[in-house]
Design a protein around this motif. Structure first.
Motif, PDB file in Angstrom:
ATOM      1  N   LYS A 156       0.838  -1.211   0.012  1.00 31.74           N
ATOM      2  CA  LYS A 156       0.165  -0.124   0.036  1.00 31.74           C
ATOM      3  C   LYS A 156       0.890   1.179  -0.052  1.00 31.74           C
ATOM      4  O   LYS A 156       2.054   1.183   0.372  1.00 31.74           O
ATOM      5  CB  LYS A 156      -0.955   0.158   1.124  1.00 31.74           C
ATOM      6  N   LEU A 157       0.463   2.458  -0.771  1.00 27.01           N
ATOM      7  CA  LEU A 157       1.103   3.629  -0.732  1.00 27.01           C
ATOM      8  C   LEU A 157       0.132   4.661  -0.114  1.00 27.01           C
ATOM      9  O   LEU A 157      -1.056   4.931  -0.539  1.00 27.01           O
ATOM     10  CB  LEU A 157       1.459   3.886  -2.143  1.00 27.01           C
ATOM     11  N   ILE A 158       0.536   5.321   1.181  1.00 27.80           N
ATOM     12  CA  ILE A 158      -0.224   5.880   2.089  1.00 27.80           C
ATOM     13  C   ILE A 158       0.282   7.405   2.083  1.00 27.80           C
ATOM     14  O   ILE A 158       1.509   7.440   2.258  1.00 27.80           O
ATOM     15  CB  ILE A 158      -0.472   5.336   3.305  1.00 27.80           C
ATOM     16  N   TYR A 159      -0.788   8.237   2.041  1.00 33.65           N
ATOM     17  CA  TYR A 159      -0.049   9.787   1.976  1.00 33.65           C
ATOM     18  C   TYR A 159      -0.757  10.538   3.366  1.00 33.65           C
ATOM     19  O   TYR A 159      -1.903  10.388   3.709  1.00 33.65           O
ATOM     20  CB  TYR A 159      -0.639  10.366   0.759  1.00 33.65           C
ATOM     21  N   ASP A 160       0.032  11.241   3.823  1.00 29.96           N
ATOM     22  CA  ASP A 160      -0.345  12.332   4.843  1.00 29.96           C
ATOM     23  C   ASP A 160      -0.162  13.608   4.687  1.00 29.96           C
ATOM     24  O   ASP A 160       0.920  13.946   4.434  1.00 29.96           O
ATOM     25  CB  ASP A 160       0.253  11.881   6.229  1.00 29.96           C
ATOM     26  N   PRO A 161      -1.074  14.556   4.300  1.00 33.82           N
ATOM     27  CA  PRO A 161      -0.804  15.946   3.734  1.00 33.82           C
ATOM     28  C   PRO A 161      -0.430  16.742   4.722  1.00 33.82           C
ATOM     29  O   PRO A 161      -0.123  18.141   4.425  1.00 33.82           O
ATOM     30  CB  PRO A 161      -2.160  16.159   2.940  1.00 33.82           C
ATOM     31  N   PHE A 162      -0.629  16.476   5.971  1.00 27.95           N
ATOM     32  CA  PHE A 162      -0.377  17.379   7.057  1.00 27.95           C
ATOM     33  C   PHE A 162       0.583  16.594   8.103  1.00 27.95           C
ATOM     34  O   PHE A 162       0.339  16.130   9.254  1.00 27.95           O
ATOM     35  CB  PHE A 162      -1.775  18.031   8.075  1.00 27.95           C
ATOM     36  N   CYS A 163       1.627  16.076   7.466  1.00 29.36           N
ATOM     37  CA  CYS A 163       2.567  15.210   8.459  1.00 29.36           C
ATOM     38  C   CYS A 163       3.053  15.552   9.549  1.00 29.36           C
ATOM     39  O   CYS A 163       3.238  14.803  10.497  1.00 29.36           O
ATOM     40  CB  CYS A 163       3.750  14.900   7.245  1.00 29.36           C
ATOM     41  N   GLY A 164       3.398  16.764   9.776  1.00 29.74           N
ATOM     42  CA  GLY A 164       3.952  17.543  11.053  1.00 29.74           C
ATOM     43  C   GLY A 164       5.314  16.659  11.565  1.00 29.74           C
ATOM     44  O   GLY A 164       6.045  16.541  10.631  1.00 29.74           O
ATOM     45  N   THR A 165       5.205  15.954  12.563  1.00 35.18           N
ATOM     46  CA  THR A 165       6.309  15.446  13.196  1.00 35.18           C
ATOM     47  C   THR A 165       6.143  13.770  13.072  1.00 35.18           C
ATOM     48  O   THR A 165       7.068  13.205  13.505  1.00 35.18           O
ATOM     49  CB  THR A 165       6.316  15.554  14.767  1.00 35.18           C
ATOM     50  N   GLY A 166       5.004  13.522  12.114  1.00 34.73           N
ATOM     51  CA  GLY A 166       5.160  12.072  11.630  1.00 34.73           C
ATOM     52  C   GLY A 166       4.610  11.173  12.293  1.00 34.73           C
ATOM     53  O   GLY A 166       4.906   9.928  12.168  1.00 34.73           O
TER      54      GLY A 166
END
Length: 453
Positions: free
Chosen positions: A216-226
């Protein structure tokens, strides 16, 4: 199909069913949830095809403490023993020579030791002849009494004893192993974190809602500190993160050090699954084609500890000022200095609607959008979520984490279309309709104490 008793951890009751259903979907089998199921109760009876399915669920569901093969249940011990006697075929094979341990416990009540012994002796008709082994038994038999909460009631523990709502009896199949991950990802033990980092249990629940798994390829557009990167990568998925403020992802390390998110990922052994970390405004993104990601999972900033921002100025400037600003940009580039563009607040209801439209563009068919939405509990209505949806996006789950006067809702939306859509324009000149959702201007309401102006 055989029945099983699920014993839940005593936290996040509204997240139990969505997590259970999501994990079952991820593992490739269907669950038949009883229509009268009450997720606020700590026990759930469920039909599964095999013990292997129970072990798979307990190995991935964060909120499952243990799963028992259900032998009997009842409103009192007479009903329980009658049902257990009728199900002799379930336990008779263990009666002759199997070492065992017997536990008796109550929910919302501590059972006196004397009555615990009486409960155990009440099962003497089962004629278990094996050795009683408290350390390494071959099987563990459990009896669970479920009591209603006594909060606000003038009642003593002695008067309350035996006044349980339901009693269950069964054999332990598996202890929940996934809950150990909560300590593993504990923020206090993490090499890099910030004041907006999400607690580990919630991030793991979101990863399960996101169906994180290998390939799976997953995206966080508000990643911040991860906070979302680590559990998602741990479950085998590839992670891509972005944020409008690259300093959040980089941290305070020197130029020769990797970004803070990657340092923490190395701590968990998942740095090779972090595809990239990029700095850009989600409303001015670099994506030039859609259907890229299997899941978008994020905790958007809502203005309590950090506010949401987008590129732009709070107030327009005249042409002379624009020319000066352009000259400053060119000068900074010539001197190889970083140019930090101006930003302005990004109102939460606009952000949420934009996020759904962006997800429809970027997700593969069947992909999920998982995000937190803070709401004022007094003003929340179910239509608040429905008005955010657009064509091709359907609601999967909506679970509340209650903080009293406000709460945050874990919303899961699925892309239920194979059609292609153009990139969103993120225009600020939009008509959001006449309805005012409970999350509009959340930051202002929060600092106003949720009182009327």
């Amino acid at each position: 199909m055989p029945g099983y008793l699920l014993v839940f951890a005593q936290s996040h009751s509204e997240f139990r069913l969505p997590e259970l259903q999501s994990v079952a979907e991820l593992l490739g089998f269907a669950l038949s949830i009883p229509t009268d199921c009450d997720p606020s109760r700590p026990f759930m009876t469920l039909e599964l095809q095999s013990e292997e399915q129970a072990r798979l669920l307990a190995g991935r569901c964060i909120l499952i403490k243990s799963i028992y093969a259900l032998y009997a249940q009842g409103g009192n011990y007479e009903e329980l023993h009658a049902a257990n006697g009728a199900n002799i075929h379930l336990w008779s094979s263990y009666a002759n020579d199997t070492s065992f341990k017997f536990i008796v416990t109550g929910y919302n009540h501590k059972i006196p030791e004397a009555r615990q012994r009486d409960v155990v002796e009440g099962f003497d008709y089962m004629r278990f002849m094996g050795k009683i082994d408290l350390k390494n038994p071959e099987i563990i038999l459990g009896c669970f009494e479920e009591y209603d909460s006594s909060a606000g009631q003038a009642i003593t523990r002695h008067d309350r004893d035996s006044q349980f709502r339901q009693v269950y009896f069964g054999r332990l199949v598996v202890e929940g192993s996934a809950r150990a991950l909560i300590k593993m990802f504990d923020i206090k033990k993490r090499l890099y974190y910030g004041n907006t980092s999400m607690e580990s249990e919630i991030s793991l629940l979101m990863a399960n809602q996101a169906l994180a798994s290998p390939s799976k390829l997953i995206y966080d557009p508000f990643c911040g500190t991860g906070s979302m990167a680590y559990p998602i990568a741990y479950f085998g998925a590839q992670f891509f993160g972005s944020d409008i403020d690259g300093r959040q992802m980089r941290g305070k390390g020197g130029k020769d050090q990797p970004p803070g998110v990657l340092r923490a990922a190395e701590q968990y052994g998942v740095a090779d699954r972090i595809v990239d970390l990029c700095t850009f405004d989600v409303t001015h993104n670099p994506w030039r084609c859609g259907s890229l990601f299997d899941t978008i999972v994020t905790d958007p900033p809502y203005g309590v500890r950090a506010g949401a921002k987008r590129l732009g100025r709070k107030k327009e400037i005249d042409e002379a000022r624009k020319a000066v600003n352009l000259e400053q940009q060119l000068s900074a580039r010539h001197k190889h200095e970083p140019y930090i563009p101006p930003t302005k607040p990004y109102e939460l209801s606009l952000l949420a609607s934009d996020l759904v439209i962006l997800a429809r563009y970027l997700l593969k068919p069947g992909g999920r959008l998982v995000f937190f939405l803070p709401t004022v509990n007094e003003h929340y209505e179910a239509v608040d979520i429905q008005t955010m949806l657009c064509d091709g996006m359907v609601l999967v789950a909506n679970s509340l984490q209650d903080f009293g006067s406000w709460g945050r809702r874990l919303v899961t939306i699925r892309k239920a279309t194979e059609g292609s859509y153009p990139p969103p324009s993120f225009s600020e000149e939009r008509n959001l309709g006449q309805h005012t959702p409970g999350h509009r201007d959340f930051r202002e309401q929060y600092f106003r104490g949720f009182k009327k102006e």
